[in-house]
Design a protein around this motif. Structure first.
Motif, short mmCIF file in Angstrom:
data_model
loop_
_atom_site.label_atom_id
_atom_site.label_comp_id
_atom_site.label_asym_id
_atom_site.label_seq_id
_atom_site.Cartn_x
_atom_site.Cartn_y
_atom_site.Cartn_z
N ALA A 108 -3.11 14.35 22.32
CA ALA A 108 -1.73 14.11 22.73
C ALA A 108 -0.86 13.75 21.53
O ALA A 108 -1.33 13.19 20.53
N ARG A 109 0.44 14.07 21.64
CA ARG A 109 1.36 13.82 20.54
C ARG A 109 1.92 12.40 20.56
O ARG A 109 2.33 11.88 19.54
N VAL A 110 1.92 11.79 21.74
CA VAL A 110 2.38 10.40 21.85
C VAL A 110 1.16 9.49 21.81
O VAL A 110 0.20 9.67 22.57
N ALA A 111 1.20 8.51 20.93
CA ALA A 111 0.08 7.58 20.78
C ALA A 111 0.46 6.20 21.30
O ALA A 111 1.64 5.82 21.29
N VAL A 112 -0.54 5.46 21.76
CA VAL A 112 -0.33 4.11 22.28
C VAL A 112 -1.26 3.15 21.56
O VAL A 112 -2.46 3.40 21.44
N LEU A 113 -0.70 2.06 21.07
CA LEU A 113 -1.48 0.96 20.50
C LEU A 113 -1.29 -0.24 21.42
O LEU A 113 -0.19 -0.79 21.52
N VAL A 114 -2.35 -0.64 22.12
CA VAL A 114 -2.21 -1.75 23.07
C VAL A 114 -2.31 -3.10 22.40
O VAL A 114 -1.77 -4.10 22.89
N GLY A 115 -3.03 -3.17 21.27
CA GLY A 115 -3.21 -4.44 20.58
C GLY A 115 -4.59 -5.02 20.84
O GLY A 115 -5.14 -4.90 21.93
N CYS A 116 -5.13 -5.70 19.83
CA CYS A 116 -6.49 -6.24 19.92
C CYS A 116 -6.62 -7.31 21.01
O CYS A 116 -7.65 -7.40 21.68
N GLU A 117 -5.59 -8.14 21.17
CA GLU A 117 -5.65 -9.21 22.16
C GLU A 117 -5.83 -8.64 23.55
O GLU A 117 -6.65 -9.11 24.34
N HIS A 118 -5.07 -7.61 23.88
CA HIS A 118 -5.22 -6.95 25.18
C HIS A 118 -6.58 -6.27 25.28
O HIS A 118 -7.28 -6.37 26.30
N ALA A 119 -6.96 -5.54 24.23
CA ALA A 119 -8.17 -4.73 24.29
C ALA A 119 -9.43 -5.57 24.41
O ALA A 119 -10.30 -5.28 25.24
N ARG A 120 -9.54 -6.62 23.61
CA ARG A 120 -10.79 -7.38 23.63
C ARG A 120 -10.93 -8.23 24.87
O ARG A 120 -12.05 -8.55 25.29
N ARG A 121 -9.82 -8.56 25.51
CA ARG A 121 -9.88 -9.33 26.75
C ARG A 121 -9.82 -8.42 27.98
O ARG A 121 -9.85 -8.90 29.11
N LYS A 122 -9.70 -7.13 27.74
CA LYS A 122 -9.66 -6.13 28.81
C LYS A 122 -8.64 -6.52 29.89
O LYS A 122 -8.93 -6.52 31.09
N THR A 123 -7.45 -6.87 29.43
CA THR A 123 -6.41 -7.34 30.35
C THR A 123 -5.90 -6.19 31.21
O THR A 123 -5.99 -5.02 30.85
N ALA A 124 -5.33 -6.56 32.35
CA ALA A 124 -4.70 -5.56 33.20
C ALA A 124 -3.56 -4.88 32.47
O ALA A 124 -3.30 -3.68 32.65
N ALA A 125 -2.85 -5.64 31.62
CA ALA A 125 -1.71 -5.09 30.90
C ALA A 125 -2.12 -3.98 29.95
O ALA A 125 -1.33 -3.06 29.68
N ALA A 126 -3.34 -4.02 29.41
CA ALA A 126 -3.80 -2.95 28.52
C ALA A 126 -3.81 -1.62 29.26
O ALA A 126 -3.26 -0.62 28.79
#
Length: 339
Positions: A108-126
């Protein structure tokens, strides 16, 4: 910091003075004199109230790097540097999350960076951020598995922070744009990397800016949010850092059918939640008091739900007893209603 821990050393003047004294060898090169450099959340609040707009946070981050190189960084900061690789690796695992699998395409041409805090805690916001960006842009998105490096900057390793910026730029070379879910990551890229001359090869924007442009796609949320006070907390990195104040308010006004509730201290004067700059690990008691002050403001204005766009602020305020929702989750719900 000095509002939560009333010591002259922790005022902007005190911290800048101590950095100067260490630099010109007026005091010993020791952990006790180095510690004030880490007593800063990087919230830019003192800069906003300075007639000269002195960059206190930038100076203290540079001091941290020098002090880390000299071996006198706080133990907590050293641990962050030691564990950085493990923390950052969580970004590479997000693609396996069943909540996002159908919305992801590495080409895909659009990329998303959710952030380490979201990713490592597997938050709903991620997951919500990935789903929402895909639906707002009308196609699948690519997930960025390279950390922006903010923990390295905050802990005091400017050299590794610079290398991390180069890695991120290389990972984005074939994309068209990058949407960043976490305000702290967006500021690390568009403020700290950019100020050092490391600009990304693609346009970088915060999630709230995309959502505001596509606000017509959102529908009103009734029930759980619509009938209660919903107060917007300006993340320091998004507001004072990036100057983004209107976009999240436009989004919330759309989905609530009214303007969001506000803190008495908001926009450029918003109180910091105490979640940034590694203060929760270097000075946890002070960080907690800062969050409690922000929550007291919230309760004093009538309570309700807090919405923010900073993963660290969300966690900090929740630990103090607040009900907090990430803006990405609000947008994802509004898109669900629309379909």
């Amino acid at each position: 910091m000095s509002n939560a821990e009333p010591r002259e050393t922790l005022t902007p003047w005190g911290k800048m003075s101590m950095a100067y004294f260490v630099a010109n060898e007026s005091v010993a090169l020791a952990e006790s004199f180095a510690a004030p450099a880490w007593a800063c959340t990087g919230c830019f609040g003192c800069r906003e109230h300075c007639d000269h707009r002195n960059d206190v946070a930038g100076t203290l981050f540079a001091a941290r790097s020098a002090l880390t190189s000299a071996g006198v960084a706080p133990a907590a900061a050293k641990r962050v540097l030691e564990r950085f690789s493990d923390r950052a690796s969580a970004l590479g695992k997000l693609a396996d999350d069943p909540r996002v699998r159908d919305f992801v395409d590495d080409g895909a041409r659009v990329a998303v960076l959710v952030g380490c805090e979201h990713a490592r805690r597997k938050t709903a916001a991620a997951a919500d951020a990935v789903r929402a960006v895909a639906r707002l842009t009308g196609g699948k998105v690519a997930l960025v598995a390279v950390c922006c490096g903010a923990p390295l900057l905050y802990a005091g390793d400017e050299e590794r922070f610079a290398r991390q910026g180069e890695l991120l730029a290389n990972a984005l070379g074939h994309r068209e744009r990058l949407v960043v879910a976490d305000a702290g990551c967006a500021a690390a890229i568009n403020v700290h990397h950019a100020n050092a001359g490391r600009r990304m090869p693609v346009h970088v924007e915060h999630f709230s800016e995309l959502a505001a442009r596509e606000v017509s796609k959102l529908r009103r949320l009734d029930g759980e949010l619509g009938s209660r006070p919903v107060r917007w907390h300006d993340p320091c990195q998004l507001g004072r850092g990036l100057g983004v104040y209107e976009a999240p308010r436009q989004v919330l006004s759309r989905v609530l059918g009214r303007a969001p509730d506000e803190f008495a201290r908001r926009r450029h004067d918003a109180r910091c939640s105490g979640a940034g700059g590694l203060v929760p690990v270097t000075m946890p008691d002070v960080a907690r008091r800062m969050a409690e002050q922000r929550l007291a403001d919230h309760e004093g204005e009538g309570g309700g739900v807090i919405v923010t766009a900073c993963a660290s602020s969300k966690r900090s305020l929740e630990r103090s007893g607040a009900e907090v929702v990430d803006l990405a989750t609000v947008v994802a719900r509004a898109l669900d209603v629309a379909t």
